[in-house]
Write a protein that holds these residues in place. Structure first.
Motif, PDB file in Angstrom:
ATOM      1  N   THR A  20       0.964  -1.370   0.306  1.00  0.00           N
ATOM      2  CA  THR A  20      -0.179   0.820  -0.310  1.00  0.00           C
ATOM      3  C   THR A  20       0.832   0.844  -0.545  1.00  0.00           C
ATOM      4  O   THR A  20       2.003   0.859  -0.547  1.00  0.00           O
ATOM      5  CB  THR A  20      -1.041  -0.322   1.462  1.00  0.00           C
ATOM      6  N   GLY A  21       0.673   2.071   0.019  1.00  0.00           N
ATOM      7  CA  GLY A  21       1.190   3.636   0.063  1.00  0.00           C
ATOM      8  C   GLY A  21       1.968   3.780   1.925  1.00  0.00           C
ATOM      9  O   GLY A  21       2.208   4.451   1.606  1.00  0.00           O
ATOM     10  N   GLY A  22       1.450   3.100   2.565  1.00  0.00           N
ATOM     11  CA  GLY A  22       2.045   2.937   3.883  1.00  0.00           C
ATOM     12  C   GLY A  22       0.437   3.129   4.882  1.00  0.00           C
ATOM     13  O   GLY A  22       0.454   3.314   4.681  1.00  0.00           O
ATOM     14  N   MET A  23       0.402   2.141   6.319  1.00  0.00           N
ATOM     15  CA  MET A  23      -0.760   2.263   6.601  1.00  0.00           C
ATOM     16  C   MET A  23      -0.675   2.292   8.239  1.00  0.00           C
ATOM     17  O   MET A  23      -1.169   2.072   9.944  1.00  0.00           O
ATOM     18  CB  MET A  23      -1.014   0.183   7.050  1.00  0.00           C
ATOM     19  N   GLY A  24       0.701   2.864   8.124  1.00  0.00           N
ATOM     20  CA  GLY A  24       1.472   3.337   9.716  1.00  0.00           C
ATOM     21  C   GLY A  24       3.189   3.699   9.558  1.00  0.00           C
ATOM     22  O   GLY A  24       3.709   2.887   8.553  1.00  0.00           O
ATOM     23  N   ALA A  25       3.254   3.795  10.910  1.00  0.00           N
ATOM     24  CA  ALA A  25       4.584   4.367  10.836  1.00  0.00           C
ATOM     25  C   ALA A  25       5.126   4.903  12.660  1.00  0.00           C
ATOM     26  O   ALA A  25       4.399   4.961  13.074  1.00  0.00           O
ATOM     27  CB  ALA A  25       5.579   5.595  10.328  1.00  0.00           C
ATOM     28  N   VAL A  26       6.348   4.393  12.951  1.00  0.00           N
ATOM     29  CA  VAL A  26       6.490   4.906  13.901  1.00  0.00           C
ATOM     30  C   VAL A  26       8.039   5.428  13.525  1.00  0.00           C
ATOM     31  O   VAL A  26       8.920   4.979  12.813  1.00  0.00           O
ATOM     32  CB  VAL A  26       7.137   3.450  14.915  1.00  0.00           C
ATOM     33  N   ALA A  27       8.950   5.878  14.774  1.00  0.00           N
ATOM     34  CA  ALA A  27       9.983   6.695  14.946  1.00  0.00           C
ATOM     35  C   ALA A  27      10.204   6.566  16.077  1.00  0.00           C
ATOM     36  O   ALA A  27       9.197   7.387  16.956  1.00  0.00           O
ATOM     37  CB  ALA A  27       8.884   8.327  14.877  1.00  0.00           C
ATOM     38  N   PRO A  28      11.453   7.056  16.742  1.00  0.00           N
ATOM     39  CA  PRO A  28      12.721   6.107  15.599  1.00  0.00           C
ATOM     40  C   PRO A  28      12.702   4.579  15.879  1.00  0.00           C
ATOM     41  O   PRO A  28      11.879   4.096  16.342  1.00  0.00           O
ATOM     42  CB  PRO A  28      13.895   6.922  16.983  1.00  0.00           C
ATOM     43  N   ASN A  29      13.241   4.213  14.391  1.00  0.00           N
ATOM     44  CA  ASN A  29      12.937   3.059  14.022  1.00  0.00           C
ATOM     45  C   ASN A  29      14.483   2.571  15.212  1.00  0.00           C
ATOM     46  O   ASN A  29      15.719   2.973  15.162  1.00  0.00           O
ATOM     47  CB  ASN A  29      14.096   3.396  13.033  1.00  0.00           C
ATOM     48  N   PRO A  30      13.629   1.500  16.210  1.00  0.00           N
ATOM     49  CA  PRO A  30      14.679   1.053  17.520  1.00  0.00           C
ATOM     50  C   PRO A  30      16.305  -0.094  16.371  1.00  0.00           C
ATOM     51  O   PRO A  30      17.048  -0.550  16.940  1.00  0.00           O
ATOM     52  CB  PRO A  30      14.188   0.418  18.217  1.00  0.00           C
ATOM     53  N   TYR A  31      15.848  -0.654  15.537  1.00  0.00           N
ATOM     54  CA  TYR A  31      17.552  -0.636  14.604  1.00  0.00           C
ATOM     55  C   TYR A  31      18.586  -0.265  14.460  1.00  0.00           C
ATOM     56  O   TYR A  31      19.348  -0.824  14.094  1.00  0.00           O
ATOM     57  CB  TYR A  31      16.384  -2.066  13.542  1.00  0.00           C
ATOM     58  N   TYR A  32      17.578   1.161  14.073  1.00  0.00           N
ATOM     59  CA  TYR A  32      18.719   1.948  14.052  1.00  0.00           C
ATOM     60  C   TYR A  32      19.422   2.258  14.901  1.00  0.00           C
ATOM     61  O   TYR A  32      19.505   3.832  15.356  1.00  0.00           O
ATOM     62  CB  TYR A  32      17.939   2.728  12.979  1.00  0.00           C
ATOM     63  N   THR A  33      21.185   2.025  15.221  1.00  0.00           N
ATOM     64  CA  THR A  33      21.021   2.162  16.355  1.00  0.00           C
ATOM     65  C   THR A  33      22.542   3.409  16.114  1.00  0.00           C
ATOM     66  O   THR A  33      22.245   3.832  14.637  1.00  0.00           O
ATOM     67  CB  THR A  33      21.893   1.175  16.933  1.00  0.00           C
ATOM     68  N   GLU A  34      23.171   4.527  17.190  1.00  0.00           N
ATOM     69  CA  GLU A  34      23.975   5.244  16.449  1.00  0.00           C
ATOM     70  C   GLU A  34      25.269   4.452  15.882  1.00  0.00           C
ATOM     71  O   GLU A  34      25.612   5.591  14.630  1.00  0.00           O
ATOM     72  CB  GLU A  34      24.400   5.492  17.876  1.00  0.00           C
ATOM     73  N   GLU A  35      25.702   3.612  16.205  1.00  0.00           N
ATOM     74  CA  GLU A  35      26.500   2.477  14.968  1.00  0.00           C
ATOM     75  C   GLU A  35      26.159   2.535  13.955  1.00  0.00           C
ATOM     76  O   GLU A  35      26.728   2.966  13.083  1.00  0.00           O
ATOM     77  CB  GLU A  35      27.170   1.958  16.046  1.00  0.00           C
ATOM     78  N   ILE A  36      24.732   2.658  12.944  1.00  0.00           N
ATOM     79  CA  ILE A  36      24.441   2.186  12.095  1.00  0.00           C
ATOM     80  C   ILE A  36      24.416   3.611  11.733  1.00  0.00           C
ATOM     81  O   ILE A  36      24.707   3.912  10.459  1.00  0.00           O
ATOM     82  CB  ILE A  36      22.984   1.211  12.331  1.00  0.00           C
ATOM     83  N   ALA A  37      23.821   4.979  12.471  1.00  0.00           N
ATOM     84  CA  ALA A  37      23.819   6.611  11.667  1.00  0.00           C
ATOM     85  C   ALA A  37      24.923   6.946  11.385  1.00  0.00           C
ATOM     86  O   ALA A  37      25.499   7.061  10.456  1.00  0.00           O
ATOM     87  CB  ALA A  37      23.435   6.219  12.812  1.00  0.00           C
ATOM     88  N   LYS A  38      26.069   6.596  11.588  1.00  0.00           N
ATOM     89  CA  LYS A  38      27.016   6.699  11.671  1.00  0.00           C
ATOM     90  C   LYS A  38      27.794   5.625  10.509  1.00  0.00           C
ATOM     91  O   LYS A  38      28.409   6.941   9.210  1.00  0.00           O
ATOM     92  CB  LYS A  38      28.349   6.005  12.792  1.00  0.00           C
ATOM     93  N   GLU A  39      28.083   4.861  10.041  1.00  0.00           N
ATOM     94  CA  GLU A  39      27.959   4.074   8.931  1.00  0.00           C
ATOM     95  C   GLU A  39      27.269   4.839   7.742  1.00  0.00           C
ATOM     96  O   GLU A  39      27.679   4.732   7.089  1.00  0.00           O
ATOM     97  CB  GLU A  39      28.392   2.435   9.015  1.00  0.00           C
TER      98      GLU A  39
END
Ligand code: AMP
Ligand code: GLY
Length: 419
Positions: A224-243
């Motif tokens: 679909t065009g999107g049925m919902g969302a959350v923020a922040p995304n807990p999979y996206y750690t600070e380390e991954i953000a830096k990478e």
């Protein structure tokens, strides 16, 4: 300043609610907007009517235009408005190609070493089909151009892949968008959306988020065009953000500048956190829907100032700050969406705060359903769990005939938190 927002969905309503808070905004218009947008003056000019939009902007002394949807960006609305002296938030046509052509974006990533799925581009149906011989499945078949978010088919067998190629290249179900196709490796891992402000030199990512694209609970059913969302995304750690900053975000901005396609506006990175590291699934040249409905409620600084700084090249000196809390948005859709559904049912929506209207229409004092995704309800809270609970409490107060929403928005995000 007189500001106009081009577009008419939930994302645009979130942009409007956020812009309304800016002390510098005088008149605020939405083209075409929708009848649920009480904060703006809605004007019945479609987002693809470039001539109509330019004429309106001149006649109404618009100082700043926020172009939200992909179509007008890819068609060059920003260029048209700039030609008559109106400043815009959003990329020009040359830069919007990063979303407008998947073939372009794949070649860009290859040329500049930005991690993405292995792929081949085809303009000939028979060549595409022969390429599928001996490949492992699933495999991903993508229409090159814009296709309302529906131009991606994950084929589990060769037969399905050939059918996907034929539907795009022979039957042209996505029109000219399917004349060229990209066939790419199937990646696995959690998906993360990162929207980022950029003025073409500096890039400042917003809080990360997670979309829920499938129609049914447990990520089942049609896209679909999107049925919902959350923020922040807990999979996206600070380390991954830096990478991601080092291997994806900065390299993309530099690559676009080198190609003489300097990107200004909101650059959307659709990422997959694969076992081999984060990879780009797609770029969008704009804010995401429904990601915007969870990201902007967490923005603590002024949205208009952030936008203007991308236009003026002063993003490095502009503070953009997000709150520490979390947000959850649940989309309430018409039963049957994304296939056929009824319209014209009266909406009972006693909550106002955090409600973003999309497919709605007024009839006298009544607000009626008028689209697949009718509205979204967002709640913010100190923790993700509280935000999810609070969003569902608010959703329970909304009703209309055949209303449908997913019951598990944020569930996958909570699973990693509980690990
Ligand atoms: P897109 O329109 O490019 O965002 O693709 C829609 C959805 O298809 C994405 O959100 C992914 O869930 C999925 N998808 C796209 N490309 C791939 C890929 N290479 N491997 C696995 N899933 C993909
Ligand atoms: N949420 C995905 C998109 O806006 O394309």
């Amino acid at each position: 300043m007189n500001v106009m927002v081009v577009g008419g969905g939930g994302r645009e309503h979130a942009l409007i609610k956020s812009l309304k808070k800016s002390p510098r905004v005088d008149k605020l218009y939405a083209l075409p907007g929708n009848d649920g947008m009480e904060e703006a003056i809605t004007v019945g000019i479609g987002a693809k009517d470039l001539d109509g939009i330019v004429k309106f902007a001149l006649e109404n002394k618009i100082d700043y235009a926020v172009v939200a949807p992909d179509d007008p960006l890819v068609l060059g609305l920003v260029d048209r408005l700039n030609e008559v002296g109106i400043a815009c938030f959003g990329p020009n046509k040359k830069a919007a190609i990063i979303e407008g052509s998947k073939a372009f974006s794949k070649e860009l990533m290859k040329k500049y070493g930005i991690p993405t799925a292995e792929y081949r581009i085809f303009s000939d149906r028979d060549e595409a089909v022969s390429y599928l011989d001996g490949k492992s499945f699933p495999i991903v078949v993508k229409a090159d151009g814009l296709a309302l978010g529906k131009g991606v088919i994950i084929a589990n067998t060769k037969k399905e892949a050939v059918a996907a190629v034929d539907s795009m290249m022979k039957d042209l179900v996505f029109g000219d968008s399917g004349k060229n196709v990209v066939i790419e490796e199937f990646l696995t891992g959690p998906e993360v959306s990162v929207l980022a402000f950029t003025d073409g030199k500096t890039i400042k990512p917003m809080v990360s988020s997670m979309d829920h694209k499938r129609a049914k609970d447990g990520d089942e059913g049609l896209n679909t065009g999107g049925m919902g969302a959350v923020a922040p995304n807990p999979y996206y750690t600070e380390e991954i953000a830096k990478e991601c900053m080092d291997t994806i975000f900065i390299p993309t901005v530099r690559a676009m500048e080198k190609e003489d396609r300097t990107f200004k506006g909101c650059l959307y990175f659709g990422l997959m956190l694969t076992p081999k590291g984060p990879k780009v699934i797609e770029y969008n040249c704009r804010f995401g829907d429904p990601e915007t409905q969870v990201v902007l409620p967490l923005l603590e600084t002024d949205l208009l100032e952030a936008m203007l700084s991308t236009t003026n090249g002063t993003l490095d000196k502009t503070e953009i700050r997000f709150g520490k809390g979390a947000a959850c948005c649940v989309i309430v859709a018409s039963g049957g969406y994304p296939e056929s559904y009824g319209k014209g049912y009266e909406i009972n929506c006693p909550v106002k705060d955090g409600v973003y209207f999309a497919g709605v229409k007024k009839d006298g004092d009544k607000l009626l359903t008028n689209g697949g995704r009718v509205l979204g309800v967002t709640a913010t809270a100190p923790t993700l769990k509280e935000a999810i609970d609070s969003a569902y409490k608010k959703v329970a107060a909304v009703s209309f005939k055949d209303a449908y929403y997913r019951k598990d928005i944020g569930k996958r995000a909570m699973q990693i938190k509980e690990r």
